[in-house]
Design a protein around this motif. Structure first.
Motif, PDB file in Angstrom:
ATOM      1  N   GLU A 194       0.815  -1.226   0.000  1.00  0.00           N
ATOM      2  CA  GLU A 194       0.000   0.000   0.000  1.00  0.00           C
ATOM      3  C   GLU A 194       0.843   1.268   0.000  1.00  0.00           C
ATOM      4  O   GLU A 194       0.303   2.378  -0.144  1.00  0.00           O
ATOM      5  N   ASP A 195       2.164   1.113   0.150  1.00  0.00           N
ATOM      6  CA  ASP A 195       3.048   2.277   0.073  1.00  0.00           C
ATOM      7  C   ASP A 195       3.338   2.663  -1.385  1.00  0.00           C
ATOM      8  O   ASP A 195       3.918   3.725  -1.640  1.00  0.00           O
ATOM      9  N   SER A 196       2.957   1.816  -2.316  1.00  0.00           N
ATOM     10  CA  SER A 196       3.185   2.105  -3.738  1.00  0.00           C
ATOM     11  C   SER A 196       2.451   3.385  -4.120  1.00  0.00           C
ATOM     12  O   SER A 196       1.235   3.500  -3.934  1.00  0.00           O
ATOM     13  N   ALA A 197       3.209   4.347  -4.648  1.00  0.00           N
ATOM     14  CA  ALA A 197       2.656   5.657  -4.988  1.00  0.00           C
ATOM     15  C   ALA A 197       3.772   6.498  -5.601  1.00  0.00           C
ATOM     16  O   ALA A 197       4.927   6.067  -5.675  1.00  0.00           O
ATOM     17  N   VAL A 198       3.394   7.700  -6.022  1.00  0.00           N
ATOM     18  CA  VAL A 198       4.394   8.694  -6.420  1.00  0.00           C
ATOM     19  C   VAL A 198       4.582   9.643  -5.243  1.00  0.00           C
ATOM     20  O   VAL A 198       3.609  10.204  -4.721  1.00  0.00           O
ATOM     21  N   TYR A 199       5.822   9.792  -4.818  1.00  0.00           N
ATOM     22  CA  TYR A 199       6.133  10.679  -3.698  1.00  0.00           C
ATOM     23  C   TYR A 199       6.675  11.987  -4.268  1.00  0.00           C
ATOM     24  O   TYR A 199       7.702  12.010  -4.947  1.00  0.00           O
ATOM     25  N   LEU A 200       5.952  13.059  -4.003  1.00  0.00           N
ATOM     26  CA  LEU A 200       6.269  14.366  -4.560  1.00  0.00           C
ATOM     27  C   LEU A 200       6.866  15.268  -3.488  1.00  0.00           C
ATOM     28  O   LEU A 200       6.369  15.333  -2.365  1.00  0.00           O
TER      29      LEU A 200
END
Lengths: 116, 112
Positions: free
Chosen positions: A85-91
């Motif tokens: 669930e940590d999969s994402a784009v970190y901006l």
């Protein structure tokens, strides 16, 4: 560089591993922000730095997430024991002064994290 | 928890048409309401912002309209072009004025 620089641009890791994401803000910008953007979703606030201190850590999702900023410049976001669930784009974004509230945020292109 | 409610989630407009995106806000401590534009693979970038000593601000084809009594503001894109196809986010400052809370985003597609 002229803009906010983030690295790596892409990171694929296995569940349970630790990852570090780096942000190099625009020179002279005192405020630095981390946001997370899941696929097709909005921007979720994670943490905010003014200089080297983080007055607002309220957005960090769990104690597996931490961030630091050194020398009033580069920041590192660390995710321990990654989960899918940590999969994402970190901006990452920076601003001059407390610009986030009343001025412009300058965003990097993000670090795309995929946890297998 | 502070929320910014943005609608619609997605929007399809023909070239030359008008695109309208709406936002409802909660916090009134700081009068500053920006819109950000994000293209695929890029970070968001400030498009236009309003400080509500005025009810409307126009920059080229982009206009922000502000309704303080209704706590709403909207983005209008006139003569929409395929190059406007992107995701648009409204935002409002937090209570301390230190960071921005963003709406859920609107994915705009302008058909040729």
């Amino acid at each position: 560089g002229a803009g906010v620089s983030q690295s790596p641009s892409n990171k694929v890791t296995e569940k349970g591993k630790d990852v570090e994401l780096r942000c190099d803000p625009i020179s002279g910008h005192t405020a630095l922000y981390w946001y997370r953007q899941s696929l097709g979703q909005g921007l979720e606030f994670l943490i905010y730095f003014q200089g080297n201190s983080a007055p607002d850590k309220s957005g960090l999702p769990s104690d597996r997430f931490s961030a630091e900023r050194t020398g009033g410049s580069v920041s590192t976001l660390t995710i321990q024991r990654t989960q899918q669930e940590d999969s994402a784009v970190y901006l990452c974004a920076s601003s001059f002064g407390a610009g986030g509230g009343t001025g412009e945020l300058f965003f990097g292109e993000g670090s795309r994290l995929t946890v297998l | 928890q502070q929320q910014v409610k943005q609608s619609p989630q997605s929007l399809i407009v023909q070239k030359g048409g008008i695109s309208i995106i709406n936002c409802a806000y909660e916090n009134t401590a700081f009068d500053y309401f920006p819109w950000y534009q994000q293209f695929p693979g890029k970070g968001p970038a400030l498009l236009i912002a309003i400080r509500p000593d005025v009810s409307e601000k126009k920059e080229g084809r982009f206009t922000i309209s502000f309704n303080k009594s209704a706590k709403q503001f909207s983005l209008h894109i006139m003569d929409s072009q395929p190059g406007d196809s992107a995701t648009y986010f409204c935002a409002e400052p937090d209570n301390a004025g230190n960071m921005l809370t963003f709406g859920g985003g609107t994915r705009l597609m302008v058909k040729p």
